[in-house]
Scaffold this motif. Structure first.
Motif, PDB file in Angstrom:
ATOM      1  N   TYR A  77       6.117   6.456   3.551  1.00 54.13           N
ATOM      2  CA  TYR A  77       7.061   6.636   2.447  1.00 54.13           C
ATOM      3  C   TYR A  77       8.387   5.935   2.755  1.00 54.13           C
ATOM      4  CZ  TYR A  77      10.119   8.779  -1.005  1.00 54.13           C
ATOM      5  OH  TYR A  77      11.009   8.974  -2.013  1.00 54.13           O
ATOM      6  N   SER A  78       8.816   5.968   4.015  1.00 51.89           N
ATOM      7  CA  SER A  78      10.074   5.312   4.383  1.00 51.89           C
ATOM      8  C   SER A  78       9.985   3.803   4.140  1.00 51.89           C
ATOM      9  CB  SER A  78      10.425   5.589   5.848  1.00 51.89           C
ATOM     10  OG  SER A  78       9.421   5.084   6.711  1.00 51.89           O
ATOM     11  N   ARG A  79       8.803   3.236   4.362  1.00 51.76           N
ATOM     12  CA  ARG A  79       8.617   1.808   4.092  1.00 51.76           C
ATOM     13  C   ARG A  79       8.689   1.542   2.595  1.00 51.76           C
ATOM     14  NH1 ARG A  79       9.029  -3.397   6.041  1.00 51.76           N
ATOM     15  NH2 ARG A  79       7.361  -4.711   5.204  1.00 51.76           N
ATOM     16  N   LEU A  80       8.107   2.423   1.801  1.00 48.92           N
ATOM     17  CA  LEU A  80       8.176   2.295   0.346  1.00 48.92           C
ATOM     18  C   LEU A  80       9.627   2.255  -0.115  1.00 48.92           C
ATOM     19  CD1 LEU A  80       6.014   4.131  -2.266  1.00 48.92           C
ATOM     20  CD2 LEU A  80       8.501   4.148  -2.490  1.00 48.92           C
ATOM     21  N   VAL A  81      10.442   3.166   0.428  1.00 45.92           N
ATOM     22  CA  VAL A  81      11.857   3.213   0.065  1.00 45.92           C
ATOM     23  C   VAL A  81      12.573   1.945   0.505  1.00 45.92           C
ATOM     24  CG1 VAL A  81      14.036   4.433   0.473  1.00 45.92           C
ATOM     25  CG2 VAL A  81      11.921   5.734   0.123  1.00 45.92           C
ATOM     26  N   GLU A  82      12.231   1.463   1.693  1.00 45.71           N
ATOM     27  CA  GLU A  82      12.866   0.263   2.233  1.00 45.71           C
ATOM     28  C   GLU A  82      12.617  -0.955   1.358  1.00 45.71           C
ATOM     29  OE1 GLU A  82      12.622  -2.607   6.215  1.00 45.71           O
ATOM     30  OE2 GLU A  82      11.286  -0.881   6.003  1.00 45.71           O
ATOM     31  N   VAL A  83      11.365  -1.204   1.006  1.00 39.51           N
ATOM     32  CA  VAL A  83      11.052  -2.421   0.257  1.00 39.51           C
ATOM     33  C   VAL A  83      11.389  -2.296  -1.221  1.00 39.51           C
ATOM     34  CG1 VAL A  83       9.279  -3.158   1.886  1.00 39.51           C
ATOM     35  CG2 VAL A  83       8.626  -1.750  -0.073  1.00 39.51           C
ATOM     36  N   ALA A  84      11.656  -1.082  -1.689  1.00 36.01           N
ATOM     37  CA  ALA A  84      12.086  -0.928  -3.079  1.00 36.01           C
ATOM     38  C   ALA A  84      13.423  -1.644  -3.308  1.00 36.01           C
ATOM     39  CB  ALA A  84      12.202   0.549  -3.430  1.00 36.01           C
ATOM     40  N   LYS A  85      14.189  -1.832  -2.237  1.00 37.27           N
ATOM     41  CA  LYS A  85      15.503  -2.469  -2.337  1.00 37.27           C
ATOM     42  C   LYS A  85      15.405  -3.992  -2.338  1.00 37.27           C
ATOM     43  CE  LYS A  85      17.396   1.429   0.256  1.00 37.27           C
ATOM     44  NZ  LYS A  85      18.000   1.860   1.536  1.00 37.27           N
ATOM     45  N   GLY A  86      14.283  -4.531  -1.930  1.00 34.97           N
ATOM     46  CA  GLY A  86      14.105  -5.977  -1.875  1.00 34.97           C
ATOM     47  C   GLY A  86      12.911  -6.320  -1.012  1.00 34.97           C
ATOM     48  N   GLN A  87      12.319  -7.471  -1.271  1.00 29.79           N
ATOM     49  CA  GLN A  87      11.121  -7.849  -0.519  1.00 29.79           C
ATOM     50  C   GLN A  87      11.333  -9.116   0.277  1.00 29.79           C
ATOM     51  OE1 GLN A  87       7.741  -9.333  -2.757  1.00 29.79           O
ATOM     52  NE2 GLN A  87       9.000  -9.616  -4.605  1.00 29.79           N
ATOM     53  N   LYS A  88      10.669  -9.186   1.406  1.00 29.45           N
ATOM     54  CA  LYS A  88      10.689 -10.376   2.261  1.00 29.45           C
ATOM     55  C   LYS A  88       9.324 -10.516   2.924  1.00 29.45           C
ATOM     56  CE  LYS A  88      13.268 -13.787   3.740  1.00 29.45           C
ATOM     57  NZ  LYS A  88      13.834 -14.766   2.781  1.00 29.45           N
ATOM     58  N   PRO A  89       8.268 -10.778   2.140  1.00 30.68           N
ATOM     59  CA  PRO A  89       6.921 -10.890   2.711  1.00 30.68           C
ATOM     60  C   PRO A  89       6.839 -12.042   3.705  1.00 30.68           C
ATOM     61  CG  PRO A  89       6.966 -11.772   0.486  1.00 30.68           C
ATOM     62  CD  PRO A  89       8.290 -11.108   0.698  1.00 30.68           C
ATOM     63  N   PHE A  90       6.150 -11.817   4.819  1.00 27.08           N
ATOM     64  CA  PHE A  90       6.056 -12.872   5.826  1.00 27.08           C
ATOM     65  C   PHE A  90       4.934 -13.854   5.512  1.00 27.08           C
ATOM     66  CE2 PHE A  90       2.838  -9.989   7.492  1.00 27.08           C
ATOM     67  CZ  PHE A  90       1.894 -10.841   8.056  1.00 27.08           C
ATOM     68  N   ALA A  91       3.991 -13.463   4.627  1.00 27.51           N
ATOM     69  CA  ALA A  91       2.851 -14.317   4.315  1.00 27.51           C
ATOM     70  C   ALA A  91       2.473 -14.195   2.850  1.00 27.51           C
ATOM     71  CB  ALA A  91       1.652 -13.945   5.186  1.00 27.51           C
ATOM     72  N   SER A  92       1.880 -15.267   2.322  1.00 29.54           N
ATOM     73  CA  SER A  92       1.342 -15.265   0.965  1.00 29.54           C
ATOM     74  C   SER A  92      -0.155 -15.519   1.033  1.00 29.54           C
ATOM     75  CB  SER A  92       1.998 -16.357   0.114  1.00 29.54           C
ATOM     76  OG  SER A  92       3.385 -16.130  -0.047  1.00 29.54           O
ATOM     77  N   VAL A  93      -0.871 -14.952   0.078  1.00 29.79           N
ATOM     78  CA  VAL A  93      -2.321 -15.113   0.033  1.00 29.79           C
ATOM     79  C   VAL A  93      -2.734 -15.527  -1.376  1.00 29.79           C
ATOM     80  CG1 VAL A  93      -4.554 -13.959   0.252  1.00 29.79           C
ATOM     81  CG2 VAL A  93      -2.698 -13.387   1.842  1.00 29.79           C
ATOM     82  N   LEU A  94      -3.499 -16.610  -1.456  1.00 30.77           N
ATOM     83  CA  LEU A  94      -4.159 -16.971  -2.706  1.00 30.77           C
ATOM     84  C   LEU A  94      -5.617 -16.587  -2.526  1.00 30.77           C
ATOM     85  CD1 LEU A  94      -4.461 -18.254  -5.473  1.00 30.77           C
ATOM     86  CD2 LEU A  94      -4.669 -20.495  -4.363  1.00 30.77           C
ATOM     87  N   GLY A  95      -6.015 -15.494  -3.152  1.00 30.18           N
ATOM     88  CA  GLY A  95      -7.358 -14.986  -2.954  1.00 30.18           C
ATOM     89  C   GLY A  95      -8.122 -14.818  -4.245  1.00 30.18           C
ATOM     90  N   CYS A  96      -9.401 -14.568  -4.112  1.00 29.34           N
ATOM     91  CA  CYS A  96     -10.244 -14.310  -5.270  1.00 29.34           C
ATOM     92  C   CYS A  96      -9.974 -12.907  -5.800  1.00 29.34           C
ATOM     93  CB  CYS A  96     -11.710 -14.450  -4.876  1.00 29.34           C
ATOM     94  SG  CYS A  96     -12.871 -14.273  -6.256  1.00 29.34           S
ATOM     95  N   ALA A  97     -10.216 -12.717  -7.088  1.00 32.56           N
ATOM     96  CA  ALA A  97     -10.034 -11.397  -7.696  1.00 32.56           C
ATOM     97  C   ALA A  97     -11.145 -10.433  -7.316  1.00 32.56           C
ATOM     98  CB  ALA A  97      -9.966 -11.544  -9.219  1.00 32.56           C
ATOM     99  N   ASP A  98     -12.130 -10.898  -6.577  1.00 31.57           N
ATOM    100  CA  ASP A  98     -13.263 -10.065  -6.156  1.00 31.57           C
ATOM    101  C   ASP A  98     -12.779  -8.757  -5.533  1.00 31.57           C
ATOM    102  OD1 ASP A  98     -15.502  -9.092  -4.331  1.00 31.57           O
ATOM    103  OD2 ASP A  98     -16.500 -10.800  -5.274  1.00 31.57           O
ATOM    104  N   SER A  99     -13.316  -7.654  -6.013  1.00 32.19           N
ATOM    105  CA  SER A  99     -12.861  -6.324  -5.582  1.00 32.19           C
ATOM    106  C   SER A  99     -13.177  -6.015  -4.126  1.00 32.19           C
ATOM    107  CB  SER A  99     -13.496  -5.245  -6.464  1.00 32.19           C
ATOM    108  OG  SER A  99     -14.916  -5.260  -6.342  1.00 32.19           O
ATOM    109  N   ARG A 100     -14.016  -6.837  -3.506  1.00 32.46           N
ATOM    110  CA  ARG A 100     -14.421  -6.590  -2.119  1.00 32.46           C
ATOM    111  C   ARG A 100     -13.524  -7.270  -1.089  1.00 32.46           C
ATOM    112  NH1 ARG A 100     -20.358  -8.822  -3.203  1.00 32.46           N
ATOM    113  NH2 ARG A 100     -19.016 -10.301  -4.340  1.00 32.46           N
ATOM    114  N   VAL A 101     -12.479  -7.953  -1.561  1.00 29.39           N
ATOM    115  CA  VAL A 101     -11.619  -8.690  -0.628  1.00 29.39           C
ATOM    116  C   VAL A 101     -10.141  -8.340  -0.862  1.00 29.39           C
ATOM    117  CG1 VAL A 101     -11.262 -10.926   0.468  1.00 29.39           C
ATOM    118  CG2 VAL A 101     -13.306 -10.566  -0.918  1.00 29.39           C
ATOM    119  N   PRO A 102      -9.742  -7.087  -0.625  1.00 24.89           N
ATOM    120  CA  PRO A 102      -8.341  -6.689  -0.804  1.00 24.89           C
ATOM    121  C   PRO A 102      -7.495  -7.138   0.386  1.00 24.89           C
ATOM    122  CG  PRO A 102      -9.638  -4.809  -0.071  1.00 24.89           C
ATOM    123  CD  PRO A 102     -10.603  -5.955  -0.242  1.00 24.89           C
TER     124      PRO A 102
END
Length: 238
Positions: A77-102
């Protein structure tokens, strides 16, 4: 991994400036690039993660997933609160919409770690490319990973030349060049086409002036991988 998450404010005016002149004058010094540089000056610790380190973080996370040793980081929950203020993802993923690959699960990541674009066939459309440009240039993602996967239904349909309703055909049209390039290769034709499709999408992303500028500045890496549905393991394609 500890990362701070500064808020980057984008006005319509700055967006217009970027669209009109960023490519011509260098994306790192104009428009949105200026906002990114300003954010980096305020938080120099963010430079600690390089594209190579970001890649290793994803590979290590997948190894934990495969070996059933997930840490489930950044899911409190503390992480949820932290990123609610802004995001800084370290990686991006271009993936298939297939439900088996989250992505967050197979790479053992959490809230705010990944900037994910998912579309059937993991194809780099204009919209997907634009989203990933935003994720890298503005949010500071250090790597874009194109994730193809075993027995992809969209690729299989493109191979078979399936007659499909609605807008599904647009997906298959985007995959057909990959199918053609993989013809004649030994081995499983669907797997060959899936991997060829990953290569095509990686090259499409690299052709983006925004992303190529970041690559040349050693601020970004783009790689392609193949996901095994049976084992959960990621393997490099490029």
């Amino acid at each position: 991994m500890s990362r701070q998450h500064p808020q980057i404010n984008l006005s319509r005016r700055s967006l217009f400036k970027f669209g009109a002149g960023a490519i011509g004058t260098g994306v790192l010094t104009a428009g949105l690039g200026s906002n990114l540089l300003a954010a980096e000056k305020k938080a120099p610790a963010e430079d600690d993660i390089t594209p190579d380190k970001a890649l290793q973080e994803l590979l290590d996370g997948n190894e934990r997933f495969v070996n059933r040793k997930r840490k489930n980081p950044h899911q409190t929950y503390s992480r949820l609160v932290e990123v609610a203020k802004g995001q800084k993802p370290f990686a991006s993923v271009l993936g298939c919409a297939d439900s088996r690959v989250p992505s967050e699960i197979v790479f053992d990541q959490g809230l705010g770690d990944l900037f994910v674009c998912r579309v059937a066939g993991n194809i780099a459309t204009r919209e997907e490319i634009g989203s990933l440009e935003f994720g890298s240039l503005v949010l500071g993602s250090k790597i874009i990973m194109v994730v193809g996967h075993e027995r992809c239904g969209a690729v299989d349909a493109a191979i078979k030349g399936a007659e499909v309703p609605g807008q599904i055909g647009s997906l298959l049209e985007a995959i057909k060049p990959s199918v053609e390039s993989s013809k004649g290769k030994s081995g499983d034709k669907i797997e060959n086409a899936c991997k060829a499709n990953v290569l095509v999408q990686v090259e499409k992303l690299k052709s983006s002036p925004v992303l190529s500028e970041l690559i040349n500045a050693e601020k970004l890496k783009i790689v392609g991988v193949y996901y095994d549905l049976d084992t959960g393991r990621i393997s490099r394609v490029v």
